[in-house]
Scaffold this active site. Structure first.
Site, mmCIF file in Angstrom:
data_model
loop_
_atom_site.group_PDB
_atom_site.id
_atom_site.type_symbol
_atom_site.label_atom_id
_atom_site.label_comp_id
_atom_site.label_asym_id
_atom_site.label_seq_id
_atom_site.Cartn_x
_atom_site.Cartn_y
_atom_site.Cartn_z
ATOM 1 N N ASP A 15 0.729 -1.176 0.149
ATOM 2 C CA ASP A 15 -0.161 -0.027 0.072
ATOM 3 C C ASP A 15 0.830 1.136 -0.026
ATOM 4 O OD1 ASP A 15 -2.245 -1.466 0.051
ATOM 5 O OD2 ASP A 15 -1.978 -1.847 2.301
ATOM 6 N N LYS A 18 2.009 2.056 -5.417
ATOM 7 C CA LYS A 18 2.625 1.282 -6.480
ATOM 8 C C LYS A 18 1.675 1.510 -7.663
ATOM 9 C CE LYS A 18 3.082 -2.516 -4.454
ATOM 10 N NZ LYS A 18 2.768 -2.309 -2.906
ATOM 11 N N GLY A 42 -4.094 -4.701 -3.923
ATOM 12 C CA GLY A 42 -5.125 -3.701 -4.424
ATOM 13 C C GLY A 42 -4.225 -2.659 -4.746
ATOM 14 N N HIS A 43 -4.279 -2.322 -6.143
ATOM 15 C CA HIS A 43 -3.886 -1.161 -6.529
ATOM 16 C C HIS A 43 -4.718 -0.164 -7.399
ATOM 17 C CE1 HIS A 43 0.202 -3.882 -7.413
ATOM 18 N NE2 HIS A 43 0.004 -3.515 -6.131
ATOM 19 N N ARG A 144 3.248 -29.617 -4.243
ATOM 20 C CA ARG A 144 3.011 -30.017 -5.686
ATOM 21 C C ARG A 144 1.536 -30.650 -5.765
ATOM 22 N NH1 ARG A 144 8.211 -32.607 -3.934
ATOM 23 N NH2 ARG A 144 6.947 -32.426 -2.161
ATOM 24 N N GLN A 225 2.425 -6.295 -2.904
ATOM 25 C CA GLN A 225 2.670 -6.101 -1.441
ATOM 26 C C GLN A 225 4.059 -5.172 -1.187
ATOM 27 O OE1 GLN A 225 2.016 -9.530 -3.041
ATOM 28 N NE2 GLN A 225 -0.171 -9.008 -2.463
ATOM 29 N N GLY A 303 -11.041 -3.426 2.474
ATOM 30 C CA GLY A 303 -11.822 -2.156 3.117
ATOM 31 C C GLY A 303 -11.263 -2.077 4.746
ATOM 32 N N ARG A 304 -10.029 -2.987 5.415
ATOM 33 C CA ARG A 304 -9.906 -2.821 6.401
ATOM 34 C C ARG A 304 -9.165 -1.447 6.859
ATOM 35 N NH1 ARG A 304 -6.592 -8.059 7.435
ATOM 36 N NH2 ARG A 304 -6.134 -7.674 5.349
HETATM 37 P P1 IMP Z 1 -2.437 -12.712 2.582
HETATM 38 O O1 IMP Z 1 -1.450 -12.324 1.655
HETATM 39 O O2 IMP Z 1 -3.887 -12.719 2.189
HETATM 40 O O3 IMP Z 1 -2.105 -14.336 2.973
HETATM 41 O O4 IMP Z 1 -2.054 -11.858 3.907
HETATM 42 C C1 IMP Z 1 -0.932 -12.018 4.687
HETATM 43 C C2 IMP Z 1 -0.636 -10.724 5.219
HETATM 44 O O5 IMP Z 1 -0.216 -9.753 4.309
HETATM 45 C C3 IMP Z 1 -1.916 -9.714 5.749
HETATM 46 O O6 IMP Z 1 -1.307 -8.990 6.958
HETATM 47 C C4 IMP Z 1 -2.390 -8.910 4.791
HETATM 48 O O7 IMP Z 1 -2.989 -7.843 5.427
HETATM 49 C C5 IMP Z 1 -1.097 -8.476 4.049
HETATM 50 N N1 IMP Z 1 -1.341 -8.224 2.733
HETATM 51 C C6 IMP Z 1 -1.257 -9.151 1.716
HETATM 52 N N2 IMP Z 1 -1.369 -8.389 0.443
HETATM 53 C C7 IMP Z 1 -1.231 -7.053 0.870
HETATM 54 C C8 IMP Z 1 -1.243 -6.212 0.110
HETATM 55 O O8 IMP Z 1 -1.357 -6.038 -1.271
HETATM 56 N N3 IMP Z 1 -1.137 -4.784 0.710
HETATM 57 C C9 IMP Z 1 -1.001 -4.905 1.891
HETATM 58 N N4 IMP Z 1 -1.156 -5.701 2.791
HETATM 59 C C10 IMP Z 1 -1.193 -7.110 2.224
HETATM 60 MG MG MG Z 2 -2.667 -2.113 -1.719
#
Ligand code: IMP
Ligand code: MG
Length: 425
Positions: A15, A18, A42-43, A144, A225, A303-304
């Site tokens: 976040d 990017k 989420g971009h 696998r 991420q 949305g958190r």
């Molecule tokens: P997962 O990738 O859904 O398994 O989540 C694992 C951790 O990574 C959690 O804390 C998510 O909130 C965080 N996370 C995964 N993808 C993103 C992202 O694109 N932006 C921010 N946090 C992320």
């Molecule tokens: Mg994001």
């Protein structure tokens, strides 16, 4: 190194902004490639009064770049098809512009069920995942026992695959998590339908990218991420399940390291994180809430509300090194308007000892007390134009301080969500 290629990586917990940076750069590139993660990403891209939120399709699609989803990505077909439809409704045509790797793994409905069941079973110890089935899909890949996109589009394969996997998956769902089982026939039907809908977009992206590189096409690697969520280098186990540092671009596309080009690290001028895990500079107070509101810090995928805090130079330096960052994009500087003084974490104190090393273990990071330096804030507009010399003096000093601490030049400074609100050096 291929001078005309570039990587865009997140340097914090995701976040960082990017999406905006990739959209901004995509006109200079022929191809934009995603290499890891899935629809947990989420971009957000804002153009005038239009907002696009992308999860799987590379952000370059909005400017008409050709896009590739590489083998390292885990793909939820429902999500991908819905996203393509949504883009079409917003006037962005994906057909003919997107190639999906036949080697990429499929996120099946039961991966999402397993993700949810596991989080629930962990209770207070839960990771706070996005519940998009990411962990279970990567786990099946490593076990696998996963399904690849190239197999999903092969009707002869789909029934056999689910006939083998579903009894095992149901044992876990029912007997480990006391959750509802999945239905074999429904899954087969889902698989056939998804495969047939995706078929025309699927191909051998390894060959395609190799050819593109040999043709001298300019390739932009789109990270998802951030470094601190990387499965190896992040705050394990409070991280995601893929390599979100630059190394993921190699294994996630099949292109060699020499193709990566310059590496643009995207850094928010403060810090946020969603989900559980240590966060030394977190502001669990009114100021944190102020930043959340000013910065619109709510997850683009879930949305958190995002946890907010001061800029952490220890973490940023660690990320810069892991990724080989050659230049920075500093984002959301305008969000800091009106906060005075500003604090920057320059070291941690862990068990009474000062250190500039980002600890390997999450519990060590949780024990870290930030050592702060203060900078004067500003009340006026952060910038009056789109050049560095239009930054107000305190904002310019803050930018200079961050680039000094991270030891990389700022190429881009973003002072608002719109494309026009960007300073490019
Ligand atoms: P997962 O990738 O859904 O398994 O989540 C694992 C951790 O990574 C959690 O804390 C998510 O909130 C965080 N996370 C995964 N993808 C993103 C992202 O694109 N932006 C921010 N946090 C992320
Ligand atoms: Mg994001």
């Amino acid at each position: 190194m291929r001078e005309h290629n570039a990587c865009v990586v997140g340097m914090q917990w995701g976040d960082e902004g990017k999406g905006k940076i990739i959209d901004l750069l995509s006109e200079e590139f022929d191809l934009v490639v995603r290499a890891q993660g899935g629809s947990n990403a989420g971009h957000t891209v804002v153009i005038g009064d239009r907002q696009f939120i992308l999860h799987l399709v590379p952000s370059g699609i909005i400017r008409g770049a050709d896009c590739v989803i590489g083998n390292g990505v885990v793909i939820d077909p429902d999500q991908l098809l819905a996203e393509i439809e949504e883009l079409r409704e917003q006037g962005v045509e994906v057909a003919g512009k997107l190639l999906v790797s036949d080697r990429a793994q499929v996120v099946c409905p039961y991966h999402k069920a397993l993700d949810g069941a596991r989080e629930q079973a962990m209770g207070d110890g839960k990771l706070g995942t996005t519940l998009r089935g990411i962990g279970p899909a990567y786990a099946d890949k490593a076990y696998r026992t996963g399904l690849r996109i190239g197999q999903l589009i092969d009707p002869g394969f789909v029934r056999d695959f689910f006939e083998t996997q579903v009894p095992l998956v149901n044992k876990v769902l029912q007997h480990v998590y006391e959750a509802e089982p999945v239905d074999l026939d429904e899954l087969v039907e889902w698989g056939l339908r998804s495969g047939s809908a995706l078929k025309t977009m699927v191909g051998d992206t390894v060959e395609f990218l190799d050819q593109a590189a040999r043709d001298g096409q300019a390739i932009l690697f789109e990270g998802a991420q951030g470094a601190l969520l990387d499965i190896d280098f992040g705050t394990y186990p409070y991280c995601t399940s893929s390599n979100s540092t630059a190394g993921g671009f190699i294994t996630g596309t099949g292109l060699p390291a020499a193709e990566l080009g310059r590496t643009l690290g995207v850094l928010k001028t403060y810090t946020t994180r969603v989900g559980a895990g240590p966060f030394p500079t977190e502001l669990d107070d009114e100021l944190g809430e102020h930043i959340r509101q000013q910065g619109g810090e709510f997850g683009a995928t879930t949305g958190r509300p995002r946890r907010c805090g001061w800029f952490d130079a220890v973490a940023a330096r660690y990320s810069a090194r892991l990724n080989g960052v050659t230049e920075l994009a500093l984002t959301k500087l305008d969000v800091l308007e009106g906060i005075d003084p500003l604090k920057i974490c320059v070291a941690y104190e862990i068990d009474g000892r000062e250190t500039e090393v980002f600890p390997a273990q999450a519990d060590r990071l949780a024990a870290a007390v930030p050592v702060y330096e203060e900078m004067p804030g500003w009340k006026e507009a952060t910038a009056t134009g789109d050049t560095f010399d239009t930054l107000c003096p305190q904002a310019a000093a803050y930018v200079n301080k961050l680039t000094e601490l991270v030891n990389a030049p700022a190429k881009i400074v973003s002072v608002g969500s719109d494309r026009a609100q960007t300073i490019i050096g």
